[in-house]
Design a protein around this motif. Structure first.
Motif, PDB file in Angstrom:
ATOM      1  N   PHE A   1      -8.899  -5.228   9.462  1.00 17.99           N
ATOM      2  CA  PHE A   1     -10.128  -4.682   8.890  1.00 17.99           C
ATOM      3  C   PHE A   1      -9.832  -3.332   8.271  1.00 17.99           C
ATOM      4  O   PHE A   1      -8.960  -2.622   8.731  1.00 17.99           O
ATOM      5  CB  PHE A   1     -11.204  -4.491   9.955  1.00 17.99           C
ATOM      6  N   ALA A   2     -10.610  -2.945   7.285  1.00 23.50           N
ATOM      7  CA  ALA A   2     -10.399  -1.659   6.643  1.00 23.50           C
ATOM      8  C   ALA A   2     -11.163  -0.578   7.372  1.00 23.50           C
ATOM      9  O   ALA A   2     -12.242  -0.786   7.848  1.00 23.50           O
ATOM     10  CB  ALA A   2     -10.879  -1.722   5.194  1.00 23.50           C
TER      11      ALA A   2
ATOM     12  N   LEU B   1      -1.466   5.227  -1.840  1.00 26.09           N
ATOM     13  CA  LEU B   1      -0.097   4.891  -2.192  1.00 26.09           C
ATOM     14  C   LEU B   1       0.041   5.202  -3.673  1.00 26.09           C
ATOM     15  O   LEU B   1      -0.699   4.674  -4.499  1.00 26.09           O
ATOM     16  CB  LEU B   1       0.172   3.402  -1.937  1.00 26.09           C
ATOM     17  N   GLU B   2       0.997   6.051  -4.028  1.00 28.41           N
ATOM     18  CA  GLU B   2       1.085   6.531  -5.403  1.00 28.41           C
ATOM     19  C   GLU B   2       2.003   5.649  -6.238  1.00 28.41           C
ATOM     20  O   GLU B   2       2.988   5.093  -5.762  1.00 28.41           O
ATOM     21  CB  GLU B   2       1.621   7.971  -5.418  1.00 28.41           C
ATOM     22  N   ASP B   3       1.678   5.586  -7.524  1.00 25.44           N
ATOM     23  CA  ASP B   3       2.532   4.923  -8.497  1.00 25.44           C
ATOM     24  C   ASP B   3       3.861   5.654  -8.572  1.00 25.44           C
ATOM     25  O   ASP B   3       3.924   6.864  -8.713  1.00 25.44           O
ATOM     26  CB  ASP B   3       1.828   4.954  -9.857  1.00 25.44           C
ATOM     27  N   THR B   4       4.974   4.906  -8.469  1.00 30.18           N
ATOM     28  CA  THR B   4       6.290   5.534  -8.530  1.00 30.18           C
ATOM     29  C   THR B   4       6.707   5.855  -9.955  1.00 30.18           C
ATOM     30  O   THR B   4       7.725   6.496 -10.179  1.00 30.18           O
ATOM     31  CB  THR B   4       7.346   4.605  -7.917  1.00 30.18           C
ATOM     32  N   GLY B   5       5.963   5.354 -10.941  1.00 37.41           N
ATOM     33  CA  GLY B   5       6.266   5.687 -12.329  1.00 37.41           C
ATOM     34  C   GLY B   5       7.394   4.894 -12.931  1.00 37.41           C
ATOM     35  O   GLY B   5       7.978   5.285 -13.930  1.00 37.41           O
ATOM     36  N   ALA B   6       7.762   3.757 -12.314  1.00 36.29           N
ATOM     37  CA  ALA B   6       8.842   2.957 -12.869  1.00 36.29           C
ATOM     38  C   ALA B   6       8.476   2.514 -14.278  1.00 36.29           C
ATOM     39  O   ALA B   6       7.449   1.910 -14.510  1.00 36.29           O
ATOM     40  CB  ALA B   6       9.081   1.739 -11.979  1.00 36.29           C
ATOM     41  N   GLY B   7       9.316   2.816 -15.227  1.00 37.37           N
ATOM     42  CA  GLY B   7       9.069   2.450 -16.613  1.00 37.37           C
ATOM     43  C   GLY B   7       7.967   3.269 -17.234  1.00 37.37           C
ATOM     44  O   GLY B   7       7.421   2.900 -18.262  1.00 37.37           O
TER      45      GLY B   7
ATOM     46  N   GLY C   1       4.271  17.058   8.875  1.00 34.73           N
ATOM     47  CA  GLY C   1       5.309  16.302   9.545  1.00 34.73           C
ATOM     48  C   GLY C   1       4.805  15.273  10.535  1.00 34.73           C
ATOM     49  O   GLY C   1       5.589  14.550  11.136  1.00 34.73           O
ATOM     50  N   ASN C   2       3.498  15.187  10.737  1.00 30.97           N
ATOM     51  CA  ASN C   2       2.972  14.201  11.667  1.00 30.97           C
ATOM     52  C   ASN C   2       3.079  12.798  11.081  1.00 30.97           C
ATOM     53  O   ASN C   2       3.116  12.605   9.865  1.00 30.97           O
ATOM     54  CB  ASN C   2       1.499  14.496  11.984  1.00 30.97           C
ATOM     55  N   VAL C   3       3.119  11.807  11.979  1.00 33.09           N
ATOM     56  CA  VAL C   3       3.158  10.431  11.514  1.00 33.09           C
ATOM     57  C   VAL C   3       1.861  10.122  10.791  1.00 33.09           C
ATOM     58  O   VAL C   3       0.778  10.420  11.288  1.00 33.09           O
ATOM     59  CB  VAL C   3       3.341   9.470  12.701  1.00 33.09           C
ATOM     60  N   GLN C   4       1.980   9.548   9.620  1.00 38.19           N
ATOM     61  CA  GLN C   4       0.775   9.221   8.860  1.00 38.19           C
ATOM     62  C   GLN C   4       0.277   7.848   9.297  1.00 38.19           C
ATOM     63  O   GLN C   4       0.958   6.853   9.164  1.00 38.19           O
ATOM     64  CB  GLN C   4       1.078   9.223   7.358  1.00 38.19           C
ATOM     65  N   VAL C   5      -0.900   7.814   9.850  1.00 35.16           N
ATOM     66  CA  VAL C   5      -1.451   6.576  10.371  1.00 35.16           C
ATOM     67  C   VAL C   5      -2.795   6.322   9.725  1.00 35.16           C
ATOM     68  O   VAL C   5      -3.648   7.196   9.682  1.00 35.16           O
ATOM     69  CB  VAL C   5      -1.623   6.654  11.896  1.00 35.16           C
ATOM     70  N   THR C   6      -2.979   5.154   9.198  1.00 33.50           N
ATOM     71  CA  THR C   6      -4.246   4.773   8.610  1.00 33.50           C
ATOM     72  C   THR C   6      -4.371   3.275   8.701  1.00 33.50           C
ATOM     73  O   THR C   6      -3.439   2.591   9.134  1.00 33.50           O
ATOM     74  CB  THR C   6      -4.332   5.235   7.147  1.00 33.50           C
ATOM     75  N   THR C   7      -5.496   2.759   8.346  1.00 33.38           N
ATOM     76  CA  THR C   7      -5.678   1.314   8.372  1.00 33.38           C
ATOM     77  C   THR C   7      -5.959   0.739   6.989  1.00 33.38           C
ATOM     78  O   THR C   7      -6.167  -0.453   6.855  1.00 33.38           O
ATOM     79  CB  THR C   7      -6.834   0.948   9.312  1.00 33.38           C
ATOM     80  N   ARG C   8      -5.969   1.578   5.964  1.00 35.51           N
ATOM     81  CA  ARG C   8      -6.213   1.096   4.600  1.00 35.51           C
ATOM     82  C   ARG C   8      -5.529   2.028   3.616  1.00 35.51           C
ATOM     83  O   ARG C   8      -5.705   3.241   3.667  1.00 35.51           O
ATOM     84  CB  ARG C   8      -7.722   1.053   4.327  1.00 35.51           C
ATOM     85  N   TYR C   9      -4.738   1.470   2.743  1.00 35.73           N
ATOM     86  CA  TYR C   9      -4.042   2.240   1.718  1.00 35.73           C
ATOM     87  C   TYR C   9      -4.500   1.768   0.341  1.00 35.73           C
ATOM     88  O   TYR C   9      -4.375   0.581   0.021  1.00 35.73           O
ATOM     89  CB  TYR C   9      -2.521   2.068   1.826  1.00 35.73           C
ATOM     90  N   SER C  10      -5.014   2.680  -0.473  1.00 39.67           N
ATOM     91  CA  SER C  10      -5.380   2.341  -1.844  1.00 39.67           C
ATOM     92  C   SER C  10      -4.207   2.644  -2.756  1.00 39.67           C
ATOM     93  O   SER C  10      -3.534   3.674  -2.609  1.00 39.67           O
ATOM     94  CB  SER C  10      -6.599   3.152  -2.291  1.00 39.67           C
TER      95      SER C  10
END
Length: 604
Positions: free
Chosen positions: A16-17, A23-29, A112-121
């Motif tokens: 569930f969200a 999550l960022e675009d890496t810019g490939a191409g 530096g903390n662990v990034q914890v989430t349940t939904r990544y856009s």
């Protein structure tokens, strides 16, 4: 001995969200990140982590969830893999073909903390579909070095050479090829400090059995819309991708925990329903626990290609394989089973499963969730191990082994001293009493006047017998004893046979070591897969499918509800008998909550 009793409940892929990170675009191409490369556009997706998953009951799978630990939600990296097919394709799970893969990066938090989430856009590049075509997405989170991307090709590490090679041999390969080539061979490759590997969860498009008529009614690949520019993608709703962890999780509980104890922090008292039982008030101290009969391989993406078979009337009418509550209001429902690499067919058990036969080969987990902290429930993880109904056998079913010290004489100075049991007797003997019984059997004063019979200090704990050929895992009675003070140093063959004829098999619990070898992990409970044996054949039928097994992204909590006597004096080889024929002195219960999480109580 008592039959092991299990009460099992079920959950499956979780998702569930809740909160959201980008999550960022890496810019490939794409140097500027705003204009796609030729033949590419932008896609907006929301990757939903496994948080809730249904269900203990096929009637209502909405209220039986718990969170896991922080590290089980951490995401360090990701890959999006895109497929294409005709718009309106009947079965894109079979027919959609690979187009291109893109790495997607997750920025670590500055503190530096662990990034914890349940939904990544995520908003980033994706291949533009040709006219009349649809694009589908597969997410891979925490690739852990197994998957990578090179020039738009999805690559997988070759175990033999540790080099990466293309997953798809050509551009028109389907999800099935990914399943066949991505054979994961160790739990450590999908559970690392870099996070738990997760991929798309297969979901049913209807909860009603009658509406599931083919694989076209299942969604693993997610249809997405590709836009010509990033701003348009930003303004449009995201396509939801639901992922699940590749491994199953097992925790153990039910012991009394004393954090202040110098040793033996986990203990349990023996209690039986028989007030005259000689085992009442004995005690056990946990020394460790481990998973046995674990699968050596699994598929990266769960295989549910036989779903229409599972939901036929021959397999029961309880709707246990599909959840009844939709996910996030979408017309998608959880699926509670899967096909692993050795689900059916002819194979050698030793080649397919990791099976422990000696204590020395096991790395024991000496803590349980009875002492859990907020972020450590002392879990063990394993690869998915499912099987067709006819393969529900003890040498193919994932099992919990529990190692204890057994106090057969709890009021004595050394309560965990060595002891013996023999034959069918439900009684324990200390060393002195056991030696006295053997000497009486052999008329010792007459046959060995002046000689002393003692236990061989180098003898291992285990079962001692007399036979022309000693069974694997057992020992010859002659090796259990040492004779001093005369010409003889060991029992003769005739004496060993005489002891065996009088006492039967001798179980030697050296230093009180007692093992509970066959806590078989249940998936569906008796409500769904009750066993009423036909005395003439004692065979499982289709209606028992899923009674035993471990499914990815399921959390099986084994709760010890009682111990009614000593276990075995050594690690025993699992036999090929049906799972429900196992016997022992442990009672357990399995519950399945979120992750998914399954709890099982066991009686030792």
């Amino acid at each position: 001995m008592k039959k092991v009793k299990y009460l099992a409940m079920l959950l499956a892929a979780g998702m569930f969200a809740a909160c959201s990170d980008n999550l960022e675009d890496t810019g490939a191409g794409n140097a500027g990140g705003t204009t796609p490369a030729t033949g590419e556009g932008y896609v907006k997706v929301a990757i939903n982590m496994p948080t809730t998953s249904g269900g203990m009951s096929r009637v209502d799978d909405s209220n039986i969830f718990e969170d896991g630990t922080t590290n089980e939600y951490a995401v360090k990296n990701g890959i999006l893999v895109f497929f294409t097919d005709n718009e309106g394709a009947v079965t894109p799970e079979n027919s959609a073909t690979f187009v291109k893969a893109y790495p997607i990066s997750l920025s670590n938090p500055s503190d530096g903390n662990v990034q914890v989430t349940t939904r990544y856009s995520y908003i980033g590049e994706a291949p533009m579909p040709n006219d009349g075509k649809q694009i589908y997405a597969l997410a891979i989170l925490n690739n852990n070095g197994l998957f990578s991307v090179s020039d738009g090709k999805l690559q997988i590490k070759d175990d033999a050479s540790t080099e990466s090679k293309d997953v798809f041999s050509t551009d028109n390969m389907t999800l099935a090829e990914l399943q066949s080539k991505s054979k994961i061979t160790t739990t450590s490759s999908v559970v690392t400090n870099e996070g738990f590997m997760m991929l798309n969860a297969p979901l049913a498009k209807a909860a009603n059995y009658s509406a599931i008529t083919s694989l076209s009614d299942v969604q693993t690949l997610v249809p997405v819309t590709v836009y010509e520019d990033k701003q348009t993608a930003q303004d449009r709703p995201a396509s939801d991708i639901y992922v699940e962890r590749v491994v199953a999780k097992v925790t153990l509980s039910g012991f009394k925990y004393d954090a202040k104890a110098a040793t033996d922090k986990y203990t349990l008292s023996v209690a039986t329903s028989d007030n005259e039982s000689p085992f009442n008030d004995d005690k056990v101290a946990l020394q460790g626990w481990a998973l046995n009969v674990t699968n050596k391989t699994t598929k990266a993406v769960r295989d549910v290609s036989s779903i229409t078979t599972w939901i036929s009337s021959d397999y029961g009418t309880d709707n246990r394989f599909i959840g009844t509550n939709n996910i996030d209001g979408n017309n998608l429902y959880r699926i509670y089973w899967g096909i692993d690499n050795n689900y059916t067919g002819t194979y050698t058990v030793d080649n397919e499963f990791n099976i422990y036969t000696t204590d020395a080969s096991i790395t024991w987990n000496d803590q349980t969730s009875d002492a859990n902290t907020e972020d450590n429930d002392h879990a063990l993880y394993c690869l998915e191990n499912t099987m067709d109904y006819g393969n529900q056998k003890q040498d193919q079913t994932t099992t919990v082994i529990i190692k204890t010290k057994y106090a057969a004489f709890p009021t004595e100075k050394n309560p965990y001293a060595s002891f013996f049991m023999y034959g069918a007797q439900q009684k324990t003997y200390n060393v002195d009493d056991f030696i006295d019984n053997v000497e009486k059997t052999l008329d010792w004063e007459t046959t060995h006047n002046g000689e002393t019979l003692t236990i061989n200090t180098t003898a291992d704990g285990g079962t001692y017998t007399y036979a022309t050929t000693i069974p694997t895992g057992q020992y010859n009675i002659t090796s259990l004893f040492t004779i001093t003070g005369g010409s003889a140093t060991a029992l003769t063959t005739d004496e060993a046979q005489k002891v065996y004829n009088a006492l039967g098999n001798i179980r030697y619990y050296k230093d009180g070591a007692s093992y509970y070898n066959t806590v078989l992990i249940r998936h569906f409970d008796d409500t769904n897969t009750d066993v009423v044996w036909n005395p003439s054949d004692r065979m499982y039928t289709q209606k028992h499918l899923g009674r035993y097994g471990v499914l990815r992204n399921n959390w099986y909590e084994i709760k010890v509800t009682g111990i009614s006597g000593p276990g075995a004096p050594s690690i025993e080889d699992p036999d090929p008998n049906p799972d429900d024929e196992t016997e022992g002195y442990i009672q357990t219960r399995i519950n399945v909550l979120s992750w998914a999480k399954r709890n099982q109580d066991v009686e030792l």
